[in-house]
Design a protein around this motif. Structure first.
Motif, short mmCIF file in Angstrom:
data_model
loop_
_atom_site.label_atom_id
_atom_site.label_comp_id
_atom_site.label_asym_id
_atom_site.label_seq_id
_atom_site.Cartn_x
_atom_site.Cartn_y
_atom_site.Cartn_z
N ASN A 52 0.83 -1.20 0.00
CA ASN A 52 0.00 0.00 0.00
C ASN A 52 0.87 1.26 0.00
O ASN A 52 0.59 2.23 -0.72
CB ASN A 52 -0.93 -0.01 1.21
CG ASN A 52 -1.92 1.14 1.20
OD1 ASN A 52 -1.63 2.23 1.68
ND2 ASN A 52 -3.10 0.90 0.66
N ILE A 53 1.93 1.23 0.78
CA ILE A 53 2.86 2.36 0.82
C ILE A 53 3.55 2.53 -0.52
O ILE A 53 3.66 3.64 -1.06
CB ILE A 53 3.89 2.19 1.94
CG1 ILE A 53 3.21 2.30 3.31
CG2 ILE A 53 5.01 3.22 1.83
CD1 ILE A 53 4.13 1.97 4.47
N LEU A 54 4.00 1.43 -1.10
CA LEU A 54 4.69 1.50 -2.39
C LEU A 54 3.76 1.97 -3.50
O LEU A 54 4.17 2.72 -4.40
CB LEU A 54 5.30 0.14 -2.74
CG LEU A 54 6.37 -0.38 -1.77
CD1 LEU A 54 6.88 -1.74 -2.24
CD2 LEU A 54 7.52 0.62 -1.65
N ASP A 55 2.49 1.55 -3.42
CA ASP A 55 1.51 2.01 -4.42
C ASP A 55 1.35 3.53 -4.33
O ASP A 55 1.25 4.22 -5.36
CB ASP A 55 0.16 1.34 -4.18
CG ASP A 55 0.14 -0.13 -4.58
OD1 ASP A 55 1.06 -0.58 -5.30
OD2 ASP A 55 -0.79 -0.84 -4.15
N ALA A 56 1.32 4.05 -3.11
CA ALA A 56 1.19 5.49 -2.92
C ALA A 56 2.41 6.22 -3.48
O ALA A 56 2.28 7.25 -4.15
CB ALA A 56 1.02 5.82 -1.44
N VAL A 57 3.60 5.67 -3.21
CA VAL A 57 4.84 6.28 -3.72
C VAL A 57 4.84 6.29 -5.24
O VAL A 57 5.27 7.27 -5.87
CB VAL A 57 6.07 5.53 -3.17
CG1 VAL A 57 7.34 5.99 -3.86
CG2 VAL A 57 6.19 5.76 -1.66
N GLN A 58 4.36 5.22 -5.85
CA GLN A 58 4.32 5.16 -7.32
C GLN A 58 3.40 6.23 -7.90
O GLN A 58 3.59 6.68 -9.03
CB GLN A 58 3.86 3.78 -7.78
CG GLN A 58 4.02 3.56 -9.28
CD GLN A 58 3.69 2.13 -9.69
OE1 GLN A 58 3.14 1.37 -8.90
NE2 GLN A 58 4.03 1.78 -10.90
N LEU A 59 2.41 6.66 -7.11
CA LEU A 59 1.47 7.68 -7.56
C LEU A 59 1.92 9.10 -7.22
O LEU A 59 1.20 10.07 -7.50
CB LEU A 59 0.09 7.41 -6.95
CG LEU A 59 -0.61 6.14 -7.44
CD1 LEU A 59 -1.84 5.84 -6.58
CD2 LEU A 59 -0.98 6.25 -8.91
N ALA A 60 3.09 9.24 -6.62
CA ALA A 60 3.58 10.57 -6.25
C ALA A 60 3.73 11.44 -7.50
O ALA A 60 4.14 10.96 -8.56
CB ALA A 60 4.92 10.46 -5.52
N PRO A 61 3.41 12.72 -7.38
CA PRO A 61 3.60 13.61 -8.53
C PRO A 61 5.07 13.84 -8.80
O PRO A 61 5.91 13.78 -7.91
CB PRO A 61 2.91 14.91 -8.07
CG PRO A 61 2.97 14.87 -6.58
CD PRO A 61 2.87 13.42 -6.20
N SER A 62 5.38 14.09 -10.06
CA SER A 62 6.75 14.46 -10.44
C SER A 62 6.67 15.40 -11.64
O SER A 62 5.68 15.40 -12.38
CB SER A 62 7.60 13.23 -10.80
OG SER A 62 7.10 12.58 -11.96
N SER A 63 7.71 16.19 -11.81
CA SER A 63 7.73 17.18 -12.88
C SER A 63 7.54 16.53 -14.25
O SER A 63 8.27 15.59 -14.61
CB SER A 63 9.06 17.94 -12.84
OG SER A 63 9.08 18.96 -13.81
N ILE A 64 6.55 16.98 -14.98
CA ILE A 64 6.14 16.45 -16.30
C ILE A 64 5.72 14.99 -16.22
O ILE A 64 5.44 14.37 -17.24
CB ILE A 64 7.25 16.62 -17.38
CG1 ILE A 64 7.98 17.95 -17.24
CG2 ILE A 64 6.64 16.57 -18.78
CD1 ILE A 64 9.08 18.15 -18.29
N GLY A 65 5.71 14.42 -15.02
CA GLY A 65 5.36 13.01 -14.87
C GLY A 65 6.49 12.06 -15.19
O GLY A 65 6.28 10.85 -15.33
N LEU A 66 7.72 12.56 -15.25
CA LEU A 66 8.86 11.75 -15.70
C LEU A 66 9.31 10.69 -14.69
O LEU A 66 9.97 9.73 -15.07
CB LEU A 66 10.05 12.64 -16.04
CG LEU A 66 10.04 13.33 -17.40
CD1 LEU A 66 11.25 14.25 -17.54
CD2 LEU A 66 10.04 12.31 -18.53
N GLN A 67 9.02 10.89 -13.41
CA GLN A 67 9.53 9.98 -12.37
C GLN A 67 11.04 9.77 -12.57
O GLN A 67 11.49 8.69 -12.90
CB GLN A 67 8.79 8.65 -12.40
CG GLN A 67 7.33 8.75 -11.96
CD GLN A 67 6.62 7.41 -11.96
OE1 GLN A 67 6.45 6.81 -13.02
NE2 GLN A 67 6.22 6.93 -10.80
N HIS A 68 11.79 10.79 -12.27
CA HIS A 68 13.22 10.84 -12.56
C HIS A 68 14.06 10.05 -11.55
O HIS A 68 15.22 10.37 -11.32
CB HIS A 68 13.75 12.27 -12.52
CG HIS A 68 12.88 13.33 -13.08
ND1 HIS A 68 11.52 13.43 -12.85
CD2 HIS A 68 13.18 14.38 -13.87
CE1 HIS A 68 11.04 14.50 -13.47
NE2 HIS A 68 12.01 15.09 -14.09
#
Length: 209
Positions: free
Chosen positions: A29-45
């Protein structure tokens, strides 16, 4: 309890109960939330490493200045920034957008141009700082998601990034450790668990314009 109540309950846990481990569903559940975290342009850098192996964590502890949280917590979460953000990285993201949303790739030409121009306008050093900032956003989401489930977290910058990179083989993966978090359950004798939370007064902290 409201989210604010949960955030009042949490603190940077200094001593974990090494006998208590997170249930698989709570960790997920925690990891799912982290995967949904916002990032600039959605790049997940950045990438997120979930470290459970005891021998690896002993080595990380040495690179973490001997802090017991690294070996006593249920897991160590490492947020590692991408070090090779280039046009290929941007194009791969556009591929993913097209596939995920089921749209022809050519309809994303304008967006792709913006993404690539944004990448190309930055130096390698600037790209790294950009990526590291996104990792911190994800850390904030992890802390919040954990608190919501009454799971303790200690966000940590006190470690040697080069040491972590070496132990985890991050350089070969085009990554570098940026910030870490140990997660699990507080020990009953952690004296910090009952300490009053110290924050700047609201009237000093917030500026309403």
């Amino acid at each position: 309890m409201s989210l604010v109540d949960k955030l009042n309950w949490r603190y940077a846990t200094k001593k974990f109960d090494s006998s208590k481990k997170l249930a698989a569903d709570k960790l997920q559940n925690i990891l799912d939330a982290v995967q949904l975290a916002p990032s600039s342009i959605g790049l997940q850098h950045y990438r997120v490493l979930v470290v459970e192996d005891a021998s690896i964590r002993e080595k990380l502890k040495l690179a973490g200045y001997g802090q017991s949280q690294i070996t006593d917590a249920s897991q160590v979460i490492v947020f590692a920034a991408e070090t090779n953000i280039d046009e290929a990285f941007g194009r791969k993201y556009i591929d993913n957008v097209a596939t995920t949303r089921g749209v022809p790739r050519e309809t994303l030409a304008g967006f792709e141009s913006m993404v690539l121009n944004t990448i190309n306008a930055r130096t390698p050093a600037e790209l790294l700082v950009w990526a590291q900032k996104q990792a911190y956003i994800a850390l904030g989401v992890l802390v919040t998601a954990a608190a919501e489930q009454d799971i303790d977290v200690c966000p940590m910058e006190g470690f040697d990034p080069a040491g972590f990179d070496e132990v985890l083989g991050l350089k070969e993966k085009g990554l570098t450790a940026t910030v870490i978090a140990t997660i699990g359950y507080r020990a009953q004798d952690d004296k910090m668990s009952n300490a009053a939370k110290v924050r700047r007064p609201a009237e000093e902290f917030f500026i309403h314009i």
